[in-house]
Design an enzyme around this catalytic site. Sequence first.
Site, PDB file in Angstrom:
ATOM      1  N   HIS A 314       0.853  -1.191   0.000  1.00 33.91           N
ATOM      2  CA  HIS A 314       0.000   0.000   0.000  1.00 33.91           C
ATOM      3  C   HIS A 314       0.883   1.232   0.000  1.00 33.91           C
ATOM      4  O   HIS A 314       1.941   1.238   0.614  1.00 33.91           O
ATOM      5  CB  HIS A 314      -0.916   0.009   1.237  1.00 33.91           C
ATOM      6  CG  HIS A 314      -2.069   0.949   1.090  1.00 33.91           C
ATOM      7  ND1 HIS A 314      -1.972   2.276   1.411  1.00 33.91           N
ATOM      8  CD2 HIS A 314      -3.324   0.747   0.619  1.00 33.91           C
ATOM      9  CE1 HIS A 314      -3.137   2.850   1.159  1.00 33.91           C
ATOM     10  NE2 HIS A 314      -3.970   1.960   0.664  1.00 33.91           N
ATOM     11  N   ASP A 376      -7.957  -5.318   0.062  1.00 35.70           N
ATOM     12  CA  ASP A 376      -8.473  -6.177  -1.000  1.00 35.70           C
ATOM     13  C   ASP A 376      -8.089  -7.635  -0.849  1.00 35.70           C
ATOM     14  O   ASP A 376      -8.605  -8.487  -1.563  1.00 35.70           O
ATOM     15  CB  ASP A 376      -7.987  -5.665  -2.366  1.00 35.70           C
ATOM     16  CG  ASP A 376      -8.661  -4.358  -2.713  1.00 35.70           C
ATOM     17  OD1 ASP A 376      -9.870  -4.253  -2.455  1.00 35.70           O
ATOM     18  OD2 ASP A 376      -7.986  -3.453  -3.228  1.00 35.70           O
TER      19      ASP A 376
HETATM   20  N1  CMC Z   1       4.181  -7.563  -4.808  1.00 33.50           N
HETATM   21  C1  CMC Z   1       5.515  -7.532  -4.973  1.00 33.50           C
HETATM   22  N2  CMC Z   1       6.275  -6.417  -4.799  1.00 33.50           N
HETATM   23  C2  CMC Z   1       5.628  -5.293  -4.452  1.00 33.50           C
HETATM   24  C3  CMC Z   1       4.224  -5.254  -4.274  1.00 33.50           C
HETATM   25  C4  CMC Z   1       3.502  -6.448  -4.457  1.00 33.50           C
HETATM   26  N3  CMC Z   1       2.196  -6.466  -4.303  1.00 33.50           N
HETATM   27  N4  CMC Z   1       3.869  -3.988  -3.943  1.00 33.50           N
HETATM   28  C5  CMC Z   1       4.979  -3.260  -3.915  1.00 33.50           C
HETATM   29  N5  CMC Z   1       6.060  -4.043  -4.214  1.00 33.50           N
HETATM   30  C6  CMC Z   1       7.472  -3.645  -4.234  1.00 33.50           C
HETATM   31  C7  CMC Z   1       7.800  -2.834  -5.482  1.00 33.50           C
HETATM   32  O1  CMC Z   1       8.231  -3.663  -6.544  1.00 33.50           O
HETATM   33  C8  CMC Z   1       8.894  -1.936  -4.961  1.00 33.50           C
HETATM   34  O2  CMC Z   1      10.077  -2.688  -4.878  1.00 33.50           O
HETATM   35  P1  CMC Z   1      11.519  -1.955  -5.115  1.00 33.50           P
HETATM   36  O3  CMC Z   1      11.643  -0.934  -4.022  1.00 33.50           O
HETATM   37  O4  CMC Z   1      12.532  -3.058  -5.031  1.00 33.50           O
HETATM   38  O5  CMC Z   1      11.444  -1.341  -6.477  1.00 33.50           O
HETATM   39  C9  CMC Z   1       8.454  -1.627  -3.527  1.00 33.50           C
HETATM   40  O6  CMC Z   1       7.668  -2.763  -3.133  1.00 33.50           O
HETATM   41  C10 CMC Z   1       7.623  -0.365  -3.393  1.00 33.50           C
HETATM   42  O7  CMC Z   1       6.550  -0.455  -4.313  1.00 33.50           O
HETATM   43  P2  CMC Z   1       5.899   0.784  -5.072  1.00 33.50           P
HETATM   44  O8  CMC Z   1       5.240   0.298  -6.317  1.00 33.50           O
HETATM   45  O9  CMC Z   1       6.903   1.873  -5.202  1.00 33.50           O
HETATM   46  O10 CMC Z   1       4.831   1.230  -4.002  1.00 33.50           O
HETATM   47  P3  CMC Z   1       3.596   2.132  -4.302  1.00 33.50           P
HETATM   48  O11 CMC Z   1       3.299   2.828  -3.045  1.00 33.50           O
HETATM   49  O12 CMC Z   1       3.816   2.977  -5.504  1.00 33.50           O
HETATM   50  O13 CMC Z   1       2.469   1.067  -4.709  1.00 33.50           O
HETATM   51  C11 CMC Z   1       0.614  -0.385  -4.638  1.00 33.50           C
HETATM   52  C12 CMC Z   1       1.431   0.682  -3.893  1.00 33.50           C
HETATM   53  C13 CMC Z   1      -0.645  -0.688  -3.863  1.00 33.50           C
HETATM   54  C14 CMC Z   1       0.220   0.131  -6.040  1.00 33.50           C
HETATM   55  C15 CMC Z   1       1.493  -1.663  -4.787  1.00 33.50           C
HETATM   56  O14 CMC Z   1       1.851  -2.147  -3.514  1.00 33.50           O
HETATM   57  C16 CMC Z   1       0.795  -2.762  -5.588  1.00 33.50           C
HETATM   58  O15 CMC Z   1       0.858  -2.734  -6.820  1.00 33.50           O
HETATM   59  N6  CMC Z   1       0.111  -3.736  -4.910  1.00 33.50           N
HETATM   60  C17 CMC Z   1      -0.654  -4.750  -5.592  1.00 33.50           C
HETATM   61  C18 CMC Z   1      -2.004  -4.184  -6.038  1.00 33.50           C
HETATM   62  C19 CMC Z   1      -2.946  -3.987  -4.891  1.00 33.50           C
HETATM   63  O16 CMC Z   1      -3.114  -4.837  -4.032  1.00 33.50           O
HETATM   64  N7  CMC Z   1      -3.619  -2.820  -4.898  1.00 33.50           N
HETATM   65  C20 CMC Z   1      -4.641  -2.488  -3.873  1.00 33.50           C
HETATM   66  C21 CMC Z   1      -4.256  -1.307  -3.065  1.00 33.50           C
HETATM   67  S1  CMC Z   1      -5.238  -1.124  -1.590  1.00 33.50           S
HETATM   68  C22 CMC Z   1      -6.824  -0.794  -2.164  1.00 33.50           C
HETATM   69  C23 CMC Z   1      -7.005   0.617  -2.446  1.00 33.50           C
HETATM   70  O17 CMC Z   1      -6.991   1.428  -1.495  1.00 33.50           O
HETATM   71  O18 CMC Z   1      -7.178   0.939  -3.617  1.00 33.50           O
END
Ligand code: CMC
Length: 441
Positions: A314, A376
């Site tokens: 998140h 989720d």
């Molecule tokens: N699986 C594997 N690696 C992950 C995941 C995941 N689900 N989420 C983040 N990471 C890694 C990412 O690759 C990055 O690694 P590194 O630092 O080595 O490059 C690190 O963790 C930080 O990730 P980020 O993408 O920079 O984090 P963000 O804050 O931009 O993204 C997120 C948040 C929710 C988009 C992401 O965690 C994700 O894609 N999760 C899966 C989709 C999901 O479950 N979404 C629902 C969100 S909650 C419901 C809502 O409120 O909408």
Amino acid sequence: MSTDKDRVNTVTITDNQTGNSIELDIIEPTQGDRIIDIQSLHNKLGLFTYDPGFTVTASCWSKITYLDGEKGELQYRGYPIEQLVEESSFIETAFLLLCGHLPSQSELDEFSVEITKDSLLQEEIKRFFSGFHSNAHPMAIMVGVVGALSAFYHKYLDIHDPINRKDAAKLLIAKMPTIAAWSYRYANGLPFVYPRHDYTYVENFLHMMFDLPTDKYIVDPLIAQALEVIMISHADHEQNASTSTVRLASSSEANPFASVAAGIASLWGPAHGGANEAVIRMLQDMMSSEKSIESYIERAKDKSDSFRLMGFGHRIYKNYDPRAKIIRKLCHRIGSESESALSVENKKLLDMALKLEGMALADEYFIKRKLYPNVDFYSGIIMLSIGIPLNMFTVIFAMARTVGWVSQWNEMMGDDSSKISRPRQCYLGATKRDYIPMDER
Ligand code: CMC
């Protein structure tokens, strides 16, 4: 930081190229980290800031929802989400978010009646549904129909009148279950069911989804209660992507129906509200695959593979999402209180989810990045258990989040200091050059 003892609530920024400095005010929120007011930065230093995805930028002030990502806490108008799911109803929570305080009994009664009485759609709106292809995703139908409401409810379009604005907000909350249920009915070739005034908000939605001319649907109180919990947990989440989209769209004074339609479109993405559907698809894939859970975890860690563990991670929570905790508990409750609700298939999904969670939380990759289950991860299992089909998950999220969208929209439109949203960019394209005639290229 400034060393001036009289102005401790400031920060000093120095441009090391020019040596020019400015002192900027620090805003003290009632909860959360302090915020630098950078509005005069460009005027005084000729500099902009760069913050893709607004990870450290507050785009507005708000008094609606607070969340502490490090501690894993969420509050609506100061009330912890755990207390609201235990003590409140969705409609009372909607009043709280929109109006700012817990209602008295008479306020709640009046609000409930207003919402129920507005739940019917104008008959012509039915024709919009039949314009969609029979296998359309219910979210596609919802985006279109909600956007079209502005063509029907003209008297709600005066966004500068606070009373009118509240009426438009209530109208959207009222009509959303009907639109959501009818999207499902249309996509499944079923006749539309009209709302009833003797049902609660959530019961009415279940009735419109499942009642058949041949088979009367009796609302199961456990199912209605589970849906109340899901809806309260999804009602608002401060400046997330879809809410920011609603604020951004309406900052141009676009009408609330069009702005909420934009929010629905943003919510649909798998990184946001579409994740609940993606989680179930991932768990089903794991169950039918020969591959081990470990291999999915390894894939999620592999940067050359775009696969992520859906329902994990998140932007703000760097701890267990409090909503995921609530819904995880609810899964166990549903399983223990109703033999039929958690079918063998759903029980297997829950077991798979618990196993996956345990393994991911023990894995160095997830620990280091503070990746925990989000709302989720378990909400899809509950929804499947109460009979909601997969492609309706995000629709239910949108129905609940409408309360947050319209509350945030109303707050923003009532704020004289809000401006049209117009971010800056860091331009990295070609510098000025002359056009080249075709025969010289
Ligand atoms: N699986 C594997 N690696 C992950 C995941 C995941 N689900 N989420 C983040 N990471 C890694 C990412 O690759 C990055 O690694 P590194 O630092 O080595 O490059 C690190 O963790 C930080 O990730 P980020 O993408 O920079 O984090 P963000 O804050 O931009 O993204 C997120 C948040 C929710 C988009 C992401 O965690 C994700 O894609 N999760 C899966 C989709 C999901 O479950 N979404 C629902 C969100 S909650 C419901 C809502 O409120 O909408």
